[in-house]
Design an enzyme around this catalytic site. Structure first.
Site, PDB file in Angstrom:
ATOM      1  N   ASP A 245      21.750  -7.580  18.280  1.00 46.36           N
ATOM      2  CA  ASP A 245      20.887  -6.427  18.045  1.00 46.36           C
ATOM      3  C   ASP A 245      20.024  -6.630  16.796  1.00 46.36           C
ATOM      4  OD1 ASP A 245      20.196  -3.582  18.671  1.00 46.36           O
ATOM      5  OD2 ASP A 245      21.052  -3.249  16.685  1.00 46.36           O
ATOM      6  N   VAL A 247      17.850  -8.588  15.087  1.00 47.15           N
ATOM      7  CA  VAL A 247      18.085  -9.643  14.100  1.00 47.15           C
ATOM      8  C   VAL A 247      17.041  -9.615  12.984  1.00 47.15           C
ATOM      9  CG1 VAL A 247      19.242 -11.126  15.769  1.00 47.15           C
ATOM     10  CG2 VAL A 247      16.775 -11.396  15.393  1.00 47.15           C
ATOM     11  N   GLU A 282      17.444  -9.830  19.837  1.00 51.45           N
ATOM     12  CA  GLU A 282      16.410  -8.798  19.827  1.00 51.45           C
ATOM     13  C   GLU A 282      15.687  -8.937  18.497  1.00 51.45           C
ATOM     14  OE1 GLU A 282      15.724  -3.944  19.855  1.00 51.45           O
ATOM     15  OE2 GLU A 282      17.538  -4.811  18.992  1.00 51.45           O
ATOM     16  N   ASP A 307       9.532  -7.714  23.887  1.00 51.60           N
ATOM     17  CA  ASP A 307       9.037  -6.338  23.980  1.00 51.60           C
ATOM     18  C   ASP A 307       7.543  -6.280  24.261  1.00 51.60           C
ATOM     19  OD1 ASP A 307      11.353  -4.881  23.771  1.00 51.60           O
ATOM     20  OD2 ASP A 307      11.142  -4.384  21.658  1.00 51.60           O
ATOM     21  N   HIS A 311       5.715  -3.623  26.635  1.00 52.54           N
ATOM     22  CA  HIS A 311       4.727  -2.651  26.161  1.00 52.54           C
ATOM     23  C   HIS A 311       3.414  -2.755  26.945  1.00 52.54           C
ATOM     24  CE1 HIS A 311       7.674  -2.022  23.225  1.00 52.54           C
ATOM     25  NE2 HIS A 311       7.141  -2.586  22.178  1.00 52.54           N
ATOM     26  N   ASP A 380      16.720   0.960  25.065  1.00 51.40           N
ATOM     27  CA  ASP A 380      15.854   1.414  23.981  1.00 51.40           C
ATOM     28  C   ASP A 380      14.626   2.139  24.513  1.00 51.40           C
ATOM     29  OD1 ASP A 380      16.981   0.824  21.500  1.00 51.40           O
ATOM     30  OD2 ASP A 380      16.386  -1.273  21.601  1.00 51.40           O
TER      31      ASP A 380
END
Length: 581
Positions: A245, A247, A282, A307, A311, A380
């Site tokens: 999680d 980092v 992550e 991500d 997005h 998330d």
């Protein structure tokens, strides 16, 4: 039985409380700050440590917390479990991951109940189940990111034995198991580590307060504590990989970083056990050095979440432009095209959300595509919305099908968030079960205040402490049999099977990905080897230049191959996968 504890904070004495009796520990002459004693005890024995006559506290390295984070620890003899199945030989190349929250995957919310639903994942075609954090936290229900006792399993989920049964069952079905671990912070409740030693430091600050001590005095032992925890999951529970999680929140100024130490230790364990183990980061840094091998000057993690792909896809599907989506919403299809071919949208470009340049380019020639995870939804991206609404709440089945096609035929290792495969209508909301009334109220009011700043009415933001918030977040398994859910589920199965059967879809060559798009017409197409994929986000049919030769491998709506003009008419909110003739 050797009891030992690192407690440099203790000035005069450390006592082991076991079976109602007190046993003094002696200082270890070989290791500063360590205390030890040899005392008879067996599997399940309850114990704790008292420092300088203070209260009895759980063991920082507790393998089990039967009564929760505040209770006594219990011994766990890992040799007593009789494993039935060997771990499957599954790495990340060709993998399809499935993110699961044990507490809401089934109404029962236990590891045993989740194991009873693993046949669904086998039928779906995924290769690995990624479990959200399992370390103990206050109460019964929560996301798991406020855990403590980093070597133990949340008791309401079933404790250590239940996790072994789950992993054993998964391996018996050919599924790998990945576990989400949190090294960047611990929960505010039930965290007794500061009483024992300098596990945290004020040298750095994080969104959660003082940073975990990775580089200040005493950090050697803190790093060993975290390394030991990570290796325990892989060795004692036969977990196949870990997701780390956030980092980017690991404040670490040492020449040899904790992440490099961890990747080296995991690679060594993999060689020792003769199986492929991996670490998935992550990271918010958009820095390819995270996954660059250590021998080439990188940190050596085996993969990371992307991500930027999420997005860009989210803005193309929904048109949302708030917060960090603003950078992508200006030209969402251009952003999506860039991430498909170059991984990061911000690769040294200006980010309006951060008000600075951000990121670094990925070497597309030397970096295999499977080092990056691509997804349409995660815990998330769903749970951190005010009402926990999934894409299915705002997108048509056709758009959900387009999203699935991009994630499952794109260059990245795909990851699904539980329930998305049938377009689950149930939300996945933020829920807690804090036993401290003051902390519970702080979390409740803080979340409502956060979303009030974005225009949400207080009464519309679910109360995290209300048991109904968790209950609403549980999957409704009956939906799978109803339309439009059944059709979408069949589409996911078809795409995952296609990915497994077509080598071009697991080709690691990022430089070979060719993307074309029309921002105004709202279509995007790309080539992967001899395959072509096209999606139409528009509400009207579009004509896409895909060539006149080929055959349809999969399509959401019926399509016909183009005539001599090479233009294929793709129905509204639809997608197609073609193979060259």
């Amino acid at each position: 039985m050797l009891f030992e504890v690192w407690a440099p904070q203790a000035e005069d004495r450390v006592e082991l409380q076991l079976h109602g009796a007190s046993h003094p520990l002696e200082r270890d002459p070989q290791r500063d700050g360590w205390w030890m004693a040899q005392v008879e005890a067996g599997d399940g024995a309850r114990y704790g440590y008292a420092l300088d006559g203070g209260p009895v506290l759980p063991d920082p390295r507790s393998r089990r917390q039967p009564d929760g984070p505040d209770g006594l620890s219990a011994l766990v003899d890992h040799t007593t479990y009789a494993w039935r199945h060997e771990p499957p030989a599954r790495g990340l190349r060709g993998a399809v991951l499935y993110e699961m929250h044990v507490g809401t995957y089934t109404p029962e919310g236990t590891l045993d109940a989740a194991a009873g639903r693993l046949d669904h994942l086998v039928d779906l075609g995924v290769t690995h189940v990624e479990l959200m954090p399992l370390c103990p936290f206050p109460g019964r229900h929560g996301w798991g990111y406020e855990g403590v006792s980093l070597w133990a399993v949340h008791e309401p989920y079933g404790g250590p034995q239940a996790l072994k049964r789950f992993v054993d069952a998964a391996h018996g079905l050919g599924l790998g198991v990945v576990l989400d671990v949190v090294h960047n912070h611990l929960g505010p409740s039930g965290n007794y580590l500061p009483a024992f030693g300098p596990y945290f430091t004020d040298t750095h600050h994080t969104p959660w307060g003082a940073a975990v001590n990775l580089d200040a005095p005493g950090s050697d032992e803190v790093r060993a504590f975290l390394l030991g925890s990570a290796l325990s999951w892989l060795r004692d529970y036969r977990i196949d990989g870990l997701r780390l999680d956030a980092v980017h929140a690991l404040a670490d100024t040492r020449a040899l970083t904790f992440l490099e130490e961890l990747t080296a230790a995991v690679d060594e364990l993999a060689a020792e056990q003769g199986r492929e183990l991996f670490l998935i980061a992550e990271s918010d840094l958009a820095d390819p050095r995270t996954t660059t091998p250590r021998a080439e000057g990188g940190l050596g993690l085996h993969a990371q979440w992307n991500d930027d792909f999420h997005h860009a896809l989210h803005t193309a599907l929904t048109g949302e432009s708030q917060g960090y989506y603003g950078d992508f919403a200006r030209a969402p299809l251009a952003a999506l095209a860039k991430t498909l071919g170059h991984v990061f949208f911000h690769d040294g470009t200006y980010s309006t959300f951060r008000d600075r340049t951000h990121g670094r380019p990925v070497d597309r020639v030397r970096t295999p595509a499977h080092r990056f995870l691509g997804y349409t939804q995660t815990h998330d991206q769903v749970g951190n919305r005010a009402t926990g609404d999934r894409l299915s709440a705002s997108c048509s089945p056709g758009l959900l099908a387009c999203a699935a096609a991009l994630a499952l035929t794109g260059p990245f290792t795909p990851m699904l968030f539980m329930g998305e495969e049938w377009g689950a209508s149930t939300p996945w909301q933020f829920f807690t079960d804090h036993t401290d009334p003051e902390l519970a109220e702080a979390v409740r009011s803080g979340r409502r205040r956060e979303f009030a700043e974005h225009g949400w009415a207080e009464e519309d933001v679910p109360d995290p402490q209300d048991p109904a918030t968790r209950d609403r977040s549980c999957l409704d398994w009956a939906e799978r049999e109803r339309e439009p859910h059944a059709r979408l589920l069949a589409w996911y199965r078809e795409l995952i099977a296609l990915r497994a059967s077509q080598p071009d879809l697991t080709d690691p060559d990022l430089a070979a990905v060719r993307v074309a798009f029309d921002e105004e017409a709202r279509w995007l197409a790309y080539r992967r080897g001899d395959l072509r994929v096209a999606v139409n986000f528009a509400k009207e049919p579009v004509r896409i230049p895909l060539g006149s030769r080929g055959r349809v491998l999969a399509s959401w709506e019926a399509v016909e191959m183009p005539n001599g003009d090479g233009l294929m008419t793709l129905p509204p909110e639809s997608c197609v996968v073609l193979a060259d003739a």
